[in-house]
Design a protein around this motif. Structure first.
Motif, PDB file in Angstrom:
ATOM      1  N   ARG A 111      45.633  42.588  34.310  1.00 26.33           N
ATOM      2  CA  ARG A 111      44.592  41.696  34.195  1.00 26.33           C
ATOM      3  C   ARG A 111      43.217  42.835  33.819  1.00 26.33           C
ATOM      4  O   ARG A 111      42.754  43.408  34.820  1.00 26.33           O
ATOM      5  CB  ARG A 111      44.352  40.965  35.580  1.00 26.33           C
ATOM      6  CG  ARG A 111      43.425  39.998  35.520  1.00 26.33           C
ATOM      7  CD  ARG A 111      43.122  39.390  36.790  1.00 26.33           C
ATOM      8  NE  ARG A 111      44.443  38.665  37.171  1.00 26.33           N
ATOM      9  CZ  ARG A 111      45.377  38.802  37.974  1.00 26.33           C
ATOM     10  NH1 ARG A 111      45.245  39.723  38.801  1.00 26.33           N
ATOM     11  NH2 ARG A 111      46.112  37.849  38.184  1.00 26.33           N
ATOM     12  N   VAL A 112      42.884  42.759  32.874  1.00 29.81           N
ATOM     13  CA  VAL A 112      41.882  43.646  32.267  1.00 29.81           C
ATOM     14  C   VAL A 112      40.335  43.257  32.586  1.00 29.81           C
ATOM     15  O   VAL A 112      40.390  42.000  32.574  1.00 29.81           O
ATOM     16  CB  VAL A 112      42.070  44.142  30.758  1.00 29.81           C
ATOM     17  CG1 VAL A 112      43.486  44.767  30.771  1.00 29.81           C
ATOM     18  CG2 VAL A 112      41.994  43.188  29.995  1.00 29.81           C
ATOM     19  N   LEU A 142      28.780  38.353  35.337  1.00 30.78           N
ATOM     20  CA  LEU A 142      28.456  37.122  36.123  1.00 30.78           C
ATOM     21  C   LEU A 142      29.517  36.047  35.791  1.00 30.78           C
ATOM     22  O   LEU A 142      29.738  35.234  36.600  1.00 30.78           O
ATOM     23  CB  LEU A 142      27.117  36.570  35.696  1.00 30.78           C
ATOM     24  CG  LEU A 142      25.868  37.656  36.156  1.00 30.78           C
ATOM     25  CD1 LEU A 142      24.625  37.152  35.564  1.00 30.78           C
ATOM     26  CD2 LEU A 142      25.913  37.458  37.738  1.00 30.78           C
ATOM     27  N   ALA A 143      29.922  35.914  34.569  1.00 29.15           N
ATOM     28  CA  ALA A 143      30.929  34.853  34.219  1.00 29.15           C
ATOM     29  C   ALA A 143      32.126  34.912  35.193  1.00 29.15           C
ATOM     30  O   ALA A 143      32.620  33.892  35.517  1.00 29.15           O
ATOM     31  CB  ALA A 143      31.275  34.896  32.634  1.00 29.15           C
ATOM     32  N   ASP A 144      32.879  36.144  35.181  1.00 27.58           N
ATOM     33  CA  ASP A 144      33.838  36.425  36.066  1.00 27.58           C
ATOM     34  C   ASP A 144      33.500  36.053  37.526  1.00 27.58           C
ATOM     35  O   ASP A 144      34.545  35.626  38.448  1.00 27.58           O
ATOM     36  CB  ASP A 144      34.427  37.662  36.084  1.00 27.58           C
ATOM     37  CG  ASP A 144      35.317  37.741  34.601  1.00 27.58           C
ATOM     38  OD1 ASP A 144      35.296  36.844  33.855  1.00 27.58           O
ATOM     39  OD2 ASP A 144      35.956  38.915  34.511  1.00 27.58           O
ATOM     40  N   ARG A 145      32.288  36.580  37.842  1.00 30.18           N
ATOM     41  CA  ARG A 145      32.015  36.168  39.339  1.00 30.18           C
ATOM     42  C   ARG A 145      32.039  34.346  39.581  1.00 30.18           C
ATOM     43  O   ARG A 145      32.476  34.166  40.647  1.00 30.18           O
ATOM     44  CB  ARG A 145      30.649  36.812  39.725  1.00 30.18           C
ATOM     45  CG  ARG A 145      30.906  38.384  39.687  1.00 30.18           C
ATOM     46  CD  ARG A 145      29.358  38.894  39.949  1.00 30.18           C
ATOM     47  NE  ARG A 145      29.252  40.340  39.487  1.00 30.18           N
ATOM     48  CZ  ARG A 145      29.598  41.235  40.586  1.00 30.18           C
ATOM     49  NH1 ARG A 145      29.960  40.839  41.915  1.00 30.18           N
ATOM     50  NH2 ARG A 145      29.470  42.743  40.371  1.00 30.18           N
ATOM     51  N   GLN A 146      31.422  33.752  38.562  1.00 32.39           N
ATOM     52  CA  GLN A 146      30.918  32.461  38.953  1.00 32.39           C
ATOM     53  C   GLN A 146      32.326  31.658  38.503  1.00 32.39           C
ATOM     54  O   GLN A 146      32.408  30.549  39.275  1.00 32.39           O
ATOM     55  CB  GLN A 146      29.899  32.244  37.746  1.00 32.39           C
ATOM     56  CG  GLN A 146      28.537  32.682  37.993  1.00 32.39           C
ATOM     57  CD  GLN A 146      27.645  32.435  36.953  1.00 32.39           C
ATOM     58  OE1 GLN A 146      27.916  31.943  35.791  1.00 32.39           O
ATOM     59  NE2 GLN A 146      26.282  32.742  37.320  1.00 32.39           N
ATOM     60  N   SER A 147      33.101  32.045  37.741  1.00 31.49           N
ATOM     61  CA  SER A 147      34.239  31.698  37.672  1.00 31.49           C
ATOM     62  C   SER A 147      35.370  31.488  38.597  1.00 31.49           C
ATOM     63  O   SER A 147      36.379  30.855  38.784  1.00 31.49           O
ATOM     64  CB  SER A 147      35.062  31.726  36.169  1.00 31.49           C
ATOM     65  OG  SER A 147      35.772  32.883  36.035  1.00 31.49           O
ATOM     66  N   GLY A 148      35.491  32.626  39.280  1.00 29.30           N
ATOM     67  CA  GLY A 148      36.352  32.858  40.278  1.00 29.30           C
ATOM     68  C   GLY A 148      37.365  34.065  39.807  1.00 29.30           C
ATOM     69  O   GLY A 148      38.280  34.628  40.530  1.00 29.30           O
ATOM     70  N   ARG A 149      37.469  34.518  38.588  1.00 30.90           N
ATOM     71  CA  ARG A 149      38.402  35.412  37.924  1.00 30.90           C
ATOM     72  C   ARG A 149      38.210  36.617  38.590  1.00 30.90           C
ATOM     73  O   ARG A 149      39.324  37.358  38.769  1.00 30.90           O
ATOM     74  CB  ARG A 149      38.170  35.392  36.249  1.00 30.90           C
ATOM     75  CG  ARG A 149      39.298  36.204  35.971  1.00 30.90           C
ATOM     76  CD  ARG A 149      38.756  36.541  34.222  1.00 30.90           C
ATOM     77  NE  ARG A 149      40.019  37.095  33.866  1.00 30.90           N
ATOM     78  CZ  ARG A 149      39.999  38.500  33.574  1.00 30.90           C
ATOM     79  NH1 ARG A 149      39.079  39.332  33.973  1.00 30.90           N
ATOM     80  NH2 ARG A 149      41.138  39.039  32.916  1.00 30.90           N
ATOM     81  N   SER A 150      37.259  37.078  39.089  1.00 31.33           N
ATOM     82  CA  SER A 150      36.762  38.523  39.800  1.00 31.33           C
ATOM     83  C   SER A 150      37.525  38.604  41.023  1.00 31.33           C
ATOM     84  O   SER A 150      38.060  39.734  41.483  1.00 31.33           O
ATOM     85  CB  SER A 150      35.199  38.867  39.999  1.00 31.33           C
ATOM     86  OG  SER A 150      34.914  37.899  40.753  1.00 31.33           O
ATOM     87  N   THR A 151      38.025  37.336  41.865  1.00 27.43           N
ATOM     88  CA  THR A 151      38.581  37.418  42.993  1.00 27.43           C
ATOM     89  C   THR A 151      39.876  37.600  42.734  1.00 27.43           C
ATOM     90  O   THR A 151      40.567  38.259  43.851  1.00 27.43           O
ATOM     91  CB  THR A 151      38.302  36.050  43.748  1.00 27.43           C
ATOM     92  OG1 THR A 151      39.111  35.074  42.822  1.00 27.43           O
ATOM     93  CG2 THR A 151      36.872  35.577  44.096  1.00 27.43           C
ATOM     94  N   LEU A 152      40.645  37.727  41.623  1.00 25.31           N
ATOM     95  CA  LEU A 152      41.914  37.956  41.390  1.00 25.31           C
ATOM     96  C   LEU A 152      42.121  39.338  41.254  1.00 25.31           C
ATOM     97  O   LEU A 152      43.324  39.985  41.295  1.00 25.31           O
ATOM     98  CB  LEU A 152      42.450  37.097  39.927  1.00 25.31           C
ATOM     99  CG  LEU A 152      42.344  35.728  40.108  1.00 25.31           C
ATOM    100  CD1 LEU A 152      42.909  35.121  38.895  1.00 25.31           C
ATOM    101  CD2 LEU A 152      43.224  35.231  41.350  1.00 25.31           C
TER     102      LEU A 152
END
Length: 394
Positions: free
Chosen positions: A46-47, A57-67
């Motif tokens: 998961r890169v 910001l896009a990953d923070r807002q979508s929740g992808r960063s929590t993975l």
């Protein structure tokens, strides 16, 4: 983000070597303009989706960063617990997780004998442990000692506890039940950062310009044997293996100190003096709040890794063989740390805490001819670098 005790499997693979150190680079006025090339990740990792080192910001807002992101590193086991302070300490199969104000839970002890299922085994609740240990929680492997000071509000004022972990690291045994550990029985010292001498007989504490040396040769009776100013912004420190030379981190630079008198307990009037010529310290433009020094050798030649915890200065590698001619050999930055990306740095990181995309603490796998350097790069996560060739770090 709460830190947790994790066990990682790391592979020194992938990545393209950086160029050799930049010609005509002057670290007193120049900013290092080159990032380490991105690693070549394995299929299925998961890169990152943004710049190297960025949580966009896009990953923070979508929740992808929590993975979480992962590249060439696998999570083996995890204990989340109450989270942790800025640093933890480890000894054999045990990890010690410090608390920070306003949490007064104390230092958690985690046994990772079974890496897939690390388990909490104890909690240390002396005043030094419940006030927040900040960057003072350290282990001396030579003697099997764990120690920390109470640092509730960036500054600690005299609570200090030291434990024996040599026999049972999962259940530390308090060695100074009196002065330093009892409420109201403080030791006259200021603390923010702390470190053991290599032999474990001295615990050094620092705060801004002030540095103190505690004699812990008898852990039941820790006491100050030296205390004085030792450089503006005194922070973390590293030592030569004999303990006779200290590399002290300053506001944005380095102070080299002869500590042999304290190491040998020379008396009376023992002191230490600066080894650098002229002003007595070295400073640079690129980076702020220099954190710690890691002493290593390459082919027997002394070097130090210097970590700047702010200002996007990254990690610097200095040749320190000659105190009169300390010079930068190489530097490690991620793409998000480069000057042209400062707008991206600010827009995605600055509202998520004071510290953004900067390193904080690093460790090498060995002191002589190190192969790997692993760093907690704050919001950029854990970063592992191949440092076998100091001129081509990847």
């Amino acid at each position: 983000m709460a830190l947790s005790a994790v066990v990682l499997l790391v592979a020194l693979s992938g990545g393209i070597a950086t160029a050799a150190p930049l010609p005509d680079f002057d670290d007193t006025v120049d900013v290092w303009p080159v990032a380490v090339a991105p690693a070549t990740c394995r299929p299925g990792d998961r890169v990152e989706t943004g710049l190297q080192g960025e949580v966009p910001l896009a990953d923070r807002q979508s929740g992808r960063s929590t993975l979480g992101y992962a590249c060439n590193i696998d999570l083996v086991g995890q204990y989340q617990g109450r989270g942790a302070n800025f640093i933890s300490a480890s000894y054999k199969n045990c990890t010690y997780l410090g608390a920070t104000w306003p949490h007064f839970d104390g230092v958690q002890v985690v046994d990772a004998s079974d890496p897939a299922h690390p388990q909490p085994t104890d909690i240390l609740t002396e005043p030094a442990m419940v006030n927040g240990t900040w960057e003072s929680l350290k282990v001396n492997e030579t003697r099997g000692l764990l120690a920390a000071t109470g640092v509730p509000f960036y500054l600690g004022l005299g609570y200090f506890s030291i434990y024996d972990i040599s026999q049972d690291c999962a259940h530390p045994r308090l060695l100074n039940p009196g002065r330093g550990s009892l409420p109201g029985m403080r030791i006259p010292m200021f603390t923010h950062e702390g470190a053991f001498s290599p032999d474990g007989n001295t615990y050094w504490s620092s705060f801004t310009a002030w540095v103190s040396a505690l004699d812990v040769s008898d852990p039941s009776d820790p006491h100050v044997v030296w205390s004085a100013p030792a450089g503006l912004g005194a922070h973390g420190m590293g030592f030569t293996p004999d303990g006779d030379t200290m590399y002290m981190a300053t506001l944005a630079g380095l102070n080299v100190l002869d500590t042999s008198a304290i190491q040998d307990r020379a008396a009376p009037g023992m002191t230490m003096h600066q080894l650098l010529p002229l002003r007595g310290d070295k400073h640079w433009l690129d980076g702020q709040f220099t954190q710690i020094r890691i002493y290593v050798t390459y082919g027997g030649v002394p070097h130090i890794f210097a970590i700047d915890e702010s200002g996007s200065g990254g990690v610097k590698l200095f040749n320190v063989a000659d105190a009169a001619d300390i010079h930068l050999r190489n530097a490690i930055k991620l793409a998000i740390n480069l000057p042209e990306h400062m707008d991206r740095w600010a827009s995605s990181a600055i509202n998520n805490g004071f510290f953004g995309y900067d390193p904080h603490y690093c460790r090498v796998d060995r002191q002589d001819d190190p192969q790997a350097l692993a760093c907690g790069w704050q919001q950029s996560g854990i970063r592992v670098f191949d440092v076998r060739d100091p001129d081509n770090i990847r």
